[in-house]
Design an enzyme around this catalytic site. Structure first.
Site, PDB file in Angstrom:
ATOM      1  N   THR A 124       0.850  -1.191   0.000  1.00 12.74           N
ATOM      2  CA  THR A 124       0.000   0.000   0.000  1.00 12.74           C
ATOM      3  C   THR A 124       0.887   1.243   0.000  1.00 12.74           C
ATOM      4  OG1 THR A 124      -0.056   0.180   2.425  1.00 12.74           O
ATOM      5  CG2 THR A 124      -1.723  -1.203   1.395  1.00 12.74           C
ATOM      6  N   ASP A 125       0.298   2.374  -0.394  1.00 10.49           N
ATOM      7  CA  ASP A 125       1.028   3.629  -0.294  1.00 10.49           C
ATOM      8  C   ASP A 125       0.179   4.628   0.484  1.00 10.49           C
ATOM      9  OD1 ASP A 125      -0.884   4.763  -1.983  1.00 10.49           O
ATOM     10  OD2 ASP A 125       0.341   4.514  -3.764  1.00 10.49           O
ATOM     11  N   ARG A 126       0.641   5.876   0.554  1.00 12.96           N
ATOM     12  CA  ARG A 126      -0.048   6.818   1.428  1.00 12.96           C
ATOM     13  C   ARG A 126      -1.391   7.265   0.873  1.00 12.96           C
ATOM     14  NH1 ARG A 126       1.803  12.725   1.974  1.00 12.96           N
ATOM     15  NH2 ARG A 126       1.644  13.534  -0.131  1.00 12.96           N
ATOM     16  N   MET A 127      -1.717   6.843  -0.349  1.00 15.19           N
ATOM     17  CA  MET A 127      -3.062   7.094  -0.880  1.00 15.19           C
ATOM     18  C   MET A 127      -4.031   6.035  -0.331  1.00 15.19           C
ATOM     19  SD  MET A 127      -3.780   8.017  -4.866  1.00 15.19           S
ATOM     20  CE  MET A 127      -2.190   8.547  -5.499  1.00 15.19           C
TER      21      MET A 127
END
Lengths: 147, 147, 147, 147
Positions: C24-27
């Site tokens: 996952t990323d910060r979005m």
């Protein structure tokens, strides 16, 4: 971090992963940082078995477990397409922290490839330390929930 | 996606990266998925040069650029510790989308190792498509802001 | 790349993966490059089912399948801890190349999150193009081996 | 592992990295495993400054430095697009091992975000422990080469 259970009764779990191509490096072995990702899979699956789905902890309860510390010893290399077992043990549950230990072995083997531990703070949505709810602590300890 | 600028005047940038050990795989070359990360570095640095820091776009303006499409052609492999240049070009700015193209070469070389493009939707904090503000579109086009 | 089989009979496989935290990323969604890794898992498992273990191809037969091209369309985001299916199809087997297509869906769902394809050259230990052995081509085509 | 230099004279280096989008996770901070990659960049650049290019060590001299142990403490999070400094120190050079320590800080800051160390075996092409050549040990110690 005070252990809530005596040695030998700490909750343990086992999960299997297969080494992916991009997890290898040009030395033809698994790059060392990927074991930390497998440690994460180990504790996620152990917590799921204990009835504490980590995704729900974050989304429903607003409790996060960022890392405070990690250590790993590398005993022997893993290779592409190896089937590995991650043995995870919940070593300690404190008021606002948890500690897991890990042992990665080739499927069916005993000799560890990598051993390690992680220690986590418990923090709330604001990023500040928070006490683990008593119900969660009981569940993490492998004990039945109080009625 | 309608190009806002004629061919030859599209904003272009160049940024340098060095191949990291874990970006190699057991074939002793860079694993193909990492070029997509370098494409991201290319467009981030190009946007910074154009005065549109991507981190600020997200945090201050609530505008996000998730991928809608990516394509890449692999012409020749890169290897560990290679110094590479990512040449990025802002190909088109539409009402609610942007399109970049990329060319990765060895430092000082002309022959491309990898070429590709990405197309992005513009979405707001709610994840729904949003029109790019006119000021941002002008800046992305490399044109001076209106007074 | 000439298709060896008519449409509808191309070998297909399905494998399940679960989204890992670092994917996952910060979005709060899966970072787009990880789908390329899942494409790889998809074709590895399909080839295993067809009796062509990719690790053995490399180690025993000295045949490698570096990427020549990849494309992906992103239709909807995946999130942490999602169980996903990667549907893989061997689209074509040429003299010295193979082509796969992919469809990533949420478990049990029909709507694709991501679709894409990869095209691979077949090369030998020296990195030069090599013809696929006839036995391998038959096996990849899902056809029984000749006696 | 016996320190070859007294405290205060150990070779030290500093390198700068910028946090990439896929290095963040859905907690909106850098995922912990990526610091191990930055540790690697830190020691690679320090060794380059000492005249021991790691790529050449592997390719020309057939000496590899696989990890034996890693530990890291996480003091504060880093975020997307942060410019960070990795301060690396060659703590000890033994007969067949090396040990580095690391401090990651925000550019220009003093407070560490993450601290840690790695210990490496020196092995040859056959994967077996090998003694570091005297010339290499001298260079790693920051001392001038003997005539």
């Amino acid at each position: 971090v005070k252990p809530v259970v005596e040695r030998g009764t700490a909750p343990e779990g086992r999960t299997t992963i297969r080494v992916r191509y991009p997890e290898t490096d040009r030395m033809n072995v698994v790059y060392h940082a990927h074991y930390l990702v497998w440690f994460e899979i180990g504790r996620t699956e152990l917590m799921r078995e204990l009835g504490c789905e980590y995704a729900a902890l974050e989304e429903r309860d607003g409790i996060f477990f960022p890392l405070r510390e990690v250590a790993a010893h590398y005993h022997a290399p893993a290779r592409y397409d190896d089937a590995l077992e991650v043995h995870t043990r919940l070593e300690a549950v404190g008021g606002a922290s948890v500690r897991f230990s890990y042992r990665v072995v080739r499927e069916g083997a005993v000799e560890p490839l990598v051993t390690g531990f992680t220690e986590h703070a418990a923090v709330g949505r604001d990023g500040r330390p928070c006490r683990l709810p008593a119900a969660l602590r009981r569940r993490l300890a492998g004990a039945p929930e109080a009625p």
